[in-house]
Motif scaffolding. Structure first.
Motif, PDB file in Angstrom:
ATOM      1  N   ARG A   8       0.877  -1.167   0.000  1.00  0.00           N
ATOM      2  CA  ARG A   8       0.000   0.000   0.000  1.00  0.00           C
ATOM      3  C   ARG A   8       0.912   1.214   0.000  1.00  0.00           C
ATOM      4  N   VAL A   9       0.698   2.108  -0.945  1.00  0.00           N
ATOM      5  CA  VAL A   9       1.532   3.294  -1.107  1.00  0.00           C
ATOM      6  C   VAL A   9       0.683   4.527  -0.866  1.00  0.00           C
ATOM      7  N   LYS A  10       1.178   5.416  -0.019  1.00  0.00           N
ATOM      8  CA  LYS A  10       0.476   6.679   0.219  1.00  0.00           C
ATOM      9  C   LYS A  10       1.049   7.699  -0.765  1.00  0.00           C
ATOM     10  N   LYS A  11       0.207   8.168  -1.662  1.00  0.00           N
ATOM     11  CA  LYS A  11       0.624   9.157  -2.656  1.00  0.00           C
ATOM     12  C   LYS A  11       0.728  10.533  -2.007  1.00  0.00           C
ATOM     13  N   SER A  12       1.308  11.480  -2.734  1.00  0.00           N
ATOM     14  CA  SER A  12       1.526  12.820  -2.186  1.00  0.00           C
ATOM     15  C   SER A  12       0.217  13.529  -1.823  1.00  0.00           C
ATOM     16  N   ASN A  13      -0.895  13.130  -2.446  1.00  0.00           N
ATOM     17  CA  ASN A  13      -2.192  13.745  -2.124  1.00  0.00           C
ATOM     18  C   ASN A  13      -2.862  13.078  -0.918  1.00  0.00           C
ATOM     19  N   GLY A  14      -2.169  12.087  -0.299  1.00  0.00           N
ATOM     20  CA  GLY A  14      -2.692  11.407   0.877  1.00  0.00           C
ATOM     21  C   GLY A  14      -3.474  10.141   0.561  1.00  0.00           C
ATOM     22  N   GLU A  16      -4.206   6.411  -0.447  1.00  0.00           N
ATOM     23  CA  GLU A  16      -3.486   5.141  -0.358  1.00  0.00           C
ATOM     24  C   GLU A  16      -3.964   4.233  -1.472  1.00  0.00           C
ATOM     25  N   VAL A  17      -3.011   3.686  -2.225  1.00  0.00           N
ATOM     26  CA  VAL A  17      -3.340   2.783  -3.325  1.00  0.00           C
ATOM     27  C   VAL A  17      -2.471   1.537  -3.241  1.00  0.00           C
ATOM     28  N   GLU A  18      -2.975   0.455  -3.813  1.00  0.00           N
ATOM     29  CA  GLU A  18      -2.227  -0.794  -3.810  1.00  0.00           C
ATOM     30  C   GLU A  18      -1.345  -0.869  -5.048  1.00  0.00           C
ATOM     31  N   ALA A  19      -0.128  -1.348  -4.847  1.00  0.00           N
ATOM     32  CA  ALA A  19       0.808  -1.517  -5.953  1.00  0.00           C
ATOM     33  C   ALA A  19       1.313  -2.950  -5.950  1.00  0.00           C
ATOM     34  N   GLU A  20       1.627  -3.441  -7.123  1.00  0.00           N
ATOM     35  CA  GLU A  20       2.203  -4.771  -7.262  1.00  0.00           C
ATOM     36  C   GLU A  20       3.724  -4.649  -7.228  1.00  0.00           C
ATOM     37  N   VAL A  21       4.350  -5.415  -6.369  1.00  0.00           N
ATOM     38  CA  VAL A  21       5.809  -5.407  -6.258  1.00  0.00           C
ATOM     39  C   VAL A  21       6.388  -6.275  -7.365  1.00  0.00           C
ATOM     40  N   LEU A  22       7.311  -5.706  -8.126  1.00  0.00           N
ATOM     41  CA  LEU A  22       7.972  -6.442  -9.190  1.00  0.00           C
ATOM     42  C   LEU A  22       9.292  -7.034  -8.720  1.00  0.00           C
ATOM     43  N   LEU A  23      10.021  -6.253  -7.903  1.00  0.00           N
ATOM     44  CA  LEU A  23      11.331  -6.707  -7.464  1.00  0.00           C
ATOM     45  C   LEU A  23      11.823  -5.870  -6.303  1.00  0.00           C
ATOM     46  N   CYS A  24      12.459  -6.534  -5.347  1.00  0.00           N
ATOM     47  CA  CYS A  24      13.203  -5.862  -4.281  1.00  0.00           C
ATOM     48  C   CYS A  24      14.642  -6.350  -4.414  1.00  0.00           C
ATOM     49  N   PHE A  25      15.588  -5.437  -4.325  1.00  0.00           N
ATOM     50  CA  PHE A  25      16.997  -5.821  -4.446  1.00  0.00           C
ATOM     51  C   PHE A  25      17.869  -4.852  -3.678  1.00  0.00           C
ATOM     52  N   THR A  38       4.497  -1.347  -9.541  1.00  0.00           N
ATOM     53  CA  THR A  38       3.620  -0.776 -10.551  1.00  0.00           C
ATOM     54  C   THR A  38       2.203  -0.649 -10.001  1.00  0.00           C
ATOM     55  N   PHE A  39       1.506   0.343 -10.512  1.00  0.00           N
ATOM     56  CA  PHE A  39       0.085   0.510 -10.230  1.00  0.00           C
ATOM     57  C   PHE A  39      -0.732  -0.006 -11.422  1.00  0.00           C
ATOM     58  N   ASN A  40      -0.057  -0.751 -12.319  1.00  0.00           N
ATOM     59  CA  ASN A  40      -0.654  -1.301 -13.541  1.00  0.00           C
ATOM     60  C   ASN A  40      -1.202  -0.210 -14.457  1.00  0.00           C
ATOM     61  N   GLU A  41      -0.468   0.904 -14.519  1.00  0.00           N
ATOM     62  CA  GLU A  41      -0.810   2.005 -15.415  1.00  0.00           C
ATOM     63  C   GLU A  41      -0.021   1.821 -16.710  1.00  0.00           C
ATOM     64  N   TYR A  62       7.562   0.033   6.496  1.00  0.00           N
ATOM     65  CA  TYR A  62       8.524   0.400   5.458  1.00  0.00           C
ATOM     66  C   TYR A  62       8.250   1.808   4.967  1.00  0.00           C
ATOM     67  N   GLN A  63       9.312   2.452   4.520  1.00  0.00           N
ATOM     68  CA  GLN A  63       9.193   3.800   3.971  1.00  0.00           C
ATOM     69  C   GLN A  63       9.851   3.802   2.601  1.00  0.00           C
ATOM     70  N   LEU A  64       9.190   4.433   1.627  1.00  0.00           N
ATOM     71  CA  LEU A  64       9.747   4.581   0.281  1.00  0.00           C
ATOM     72  C   LEU A  64      10.311   5.979   0.148  1.00  0.00           C
ATOM     73  N   ASP A  65      11.567   6.054  -0.291  1.00  0.00           N
ATOM     74  CA  ASP A  65      12.237   7.339  -0.469  1.00  0.00           C
ATOM     75  C   ASP A  65      12.646   7.514  -1.922  1.00  0.00           C
ATOM     76  N   VAL A  66      12.806   8.745  -2.326  1.00  0.00           N
ATOM     77  CA  VAL A  66      13.266   9.076  -3.671  1.00  0.00           C
ATOM     78  C   VAL A  66      14.699   8.568  -3.847  1.00  0.00           C
ATOM     79  N   ILE A  67      14.973   8.018  -5.010  1.00  0.00           N
ATOM     80  CA  ILE A  67      16.327   7.535  -5.309  1.00  0.00           C
ATOM     81  C   ILE A  67      17.201   8.738  -5.643  1.00  0.00           C
ATOM     82  N   PRO A  68      18.319   8.910  -4.944  1.00  0.00           N
ATOM     83  CA  PRO A  68      19.222  10.024  -5.251  1.00  0.00           C
ATOM     84  C   PRO A  68      19.730   9.937  -6.692  1.00  0.00           C
TER      85      PRO A  68
END
Length: 87
Positions: A8-14, A16-25, A38-41, A62-68
């Motif tokens: 579940r990902v909280k978007k910047s507008n608050g 919450e949407v479900e996303a499918e995990v493709l890969l963690c590494f 992906t949100f299957n868009e 878990y927290q998602l952060d922007v990739i530097p």
């Protein structure tokens, strides 16, 4: 890191949407964990949109952060390898 199928990902507008995990590494070079999801868009070329973030565990989950910017090249290499191998 445990295998996660959906998140579940909280978007910047608050919202919450479900996303499918493709890969963690983990990239050895940075010592950080990354997630592709992906949100299957689909975009204008009818290609599925894939999102990438740094993922880290915190006290509430878990927290998602922007990739530097300086890490993007390495993350894109992993993404290209996955596409080449059809995974």
């Amino acid at each position: 890191m445990e295998k996660i199928q959906k998140i579940r990902v909280k978007k910047s507008n608050g919202e919450e949407v479900e996303a499918e995990v493709l890969l963690c590494f983990e990239l050895e070079k940075t010592g950080k964990n990354y997630i592709l999801y992906t949100f299957n868009e689909v975009d204008a070329q009818n290609m599925e949109t894939i999102h990438a973030s740094v993922i880290r565990e915190n006290e509430t989950g878990y927290q998602l952060d922007v990739i530097p910017e300086d890490e993007w090249k390495s993350v894109k290499e992993v993404m290209r390898e996955i596409i080449r191998n059809g995974e």
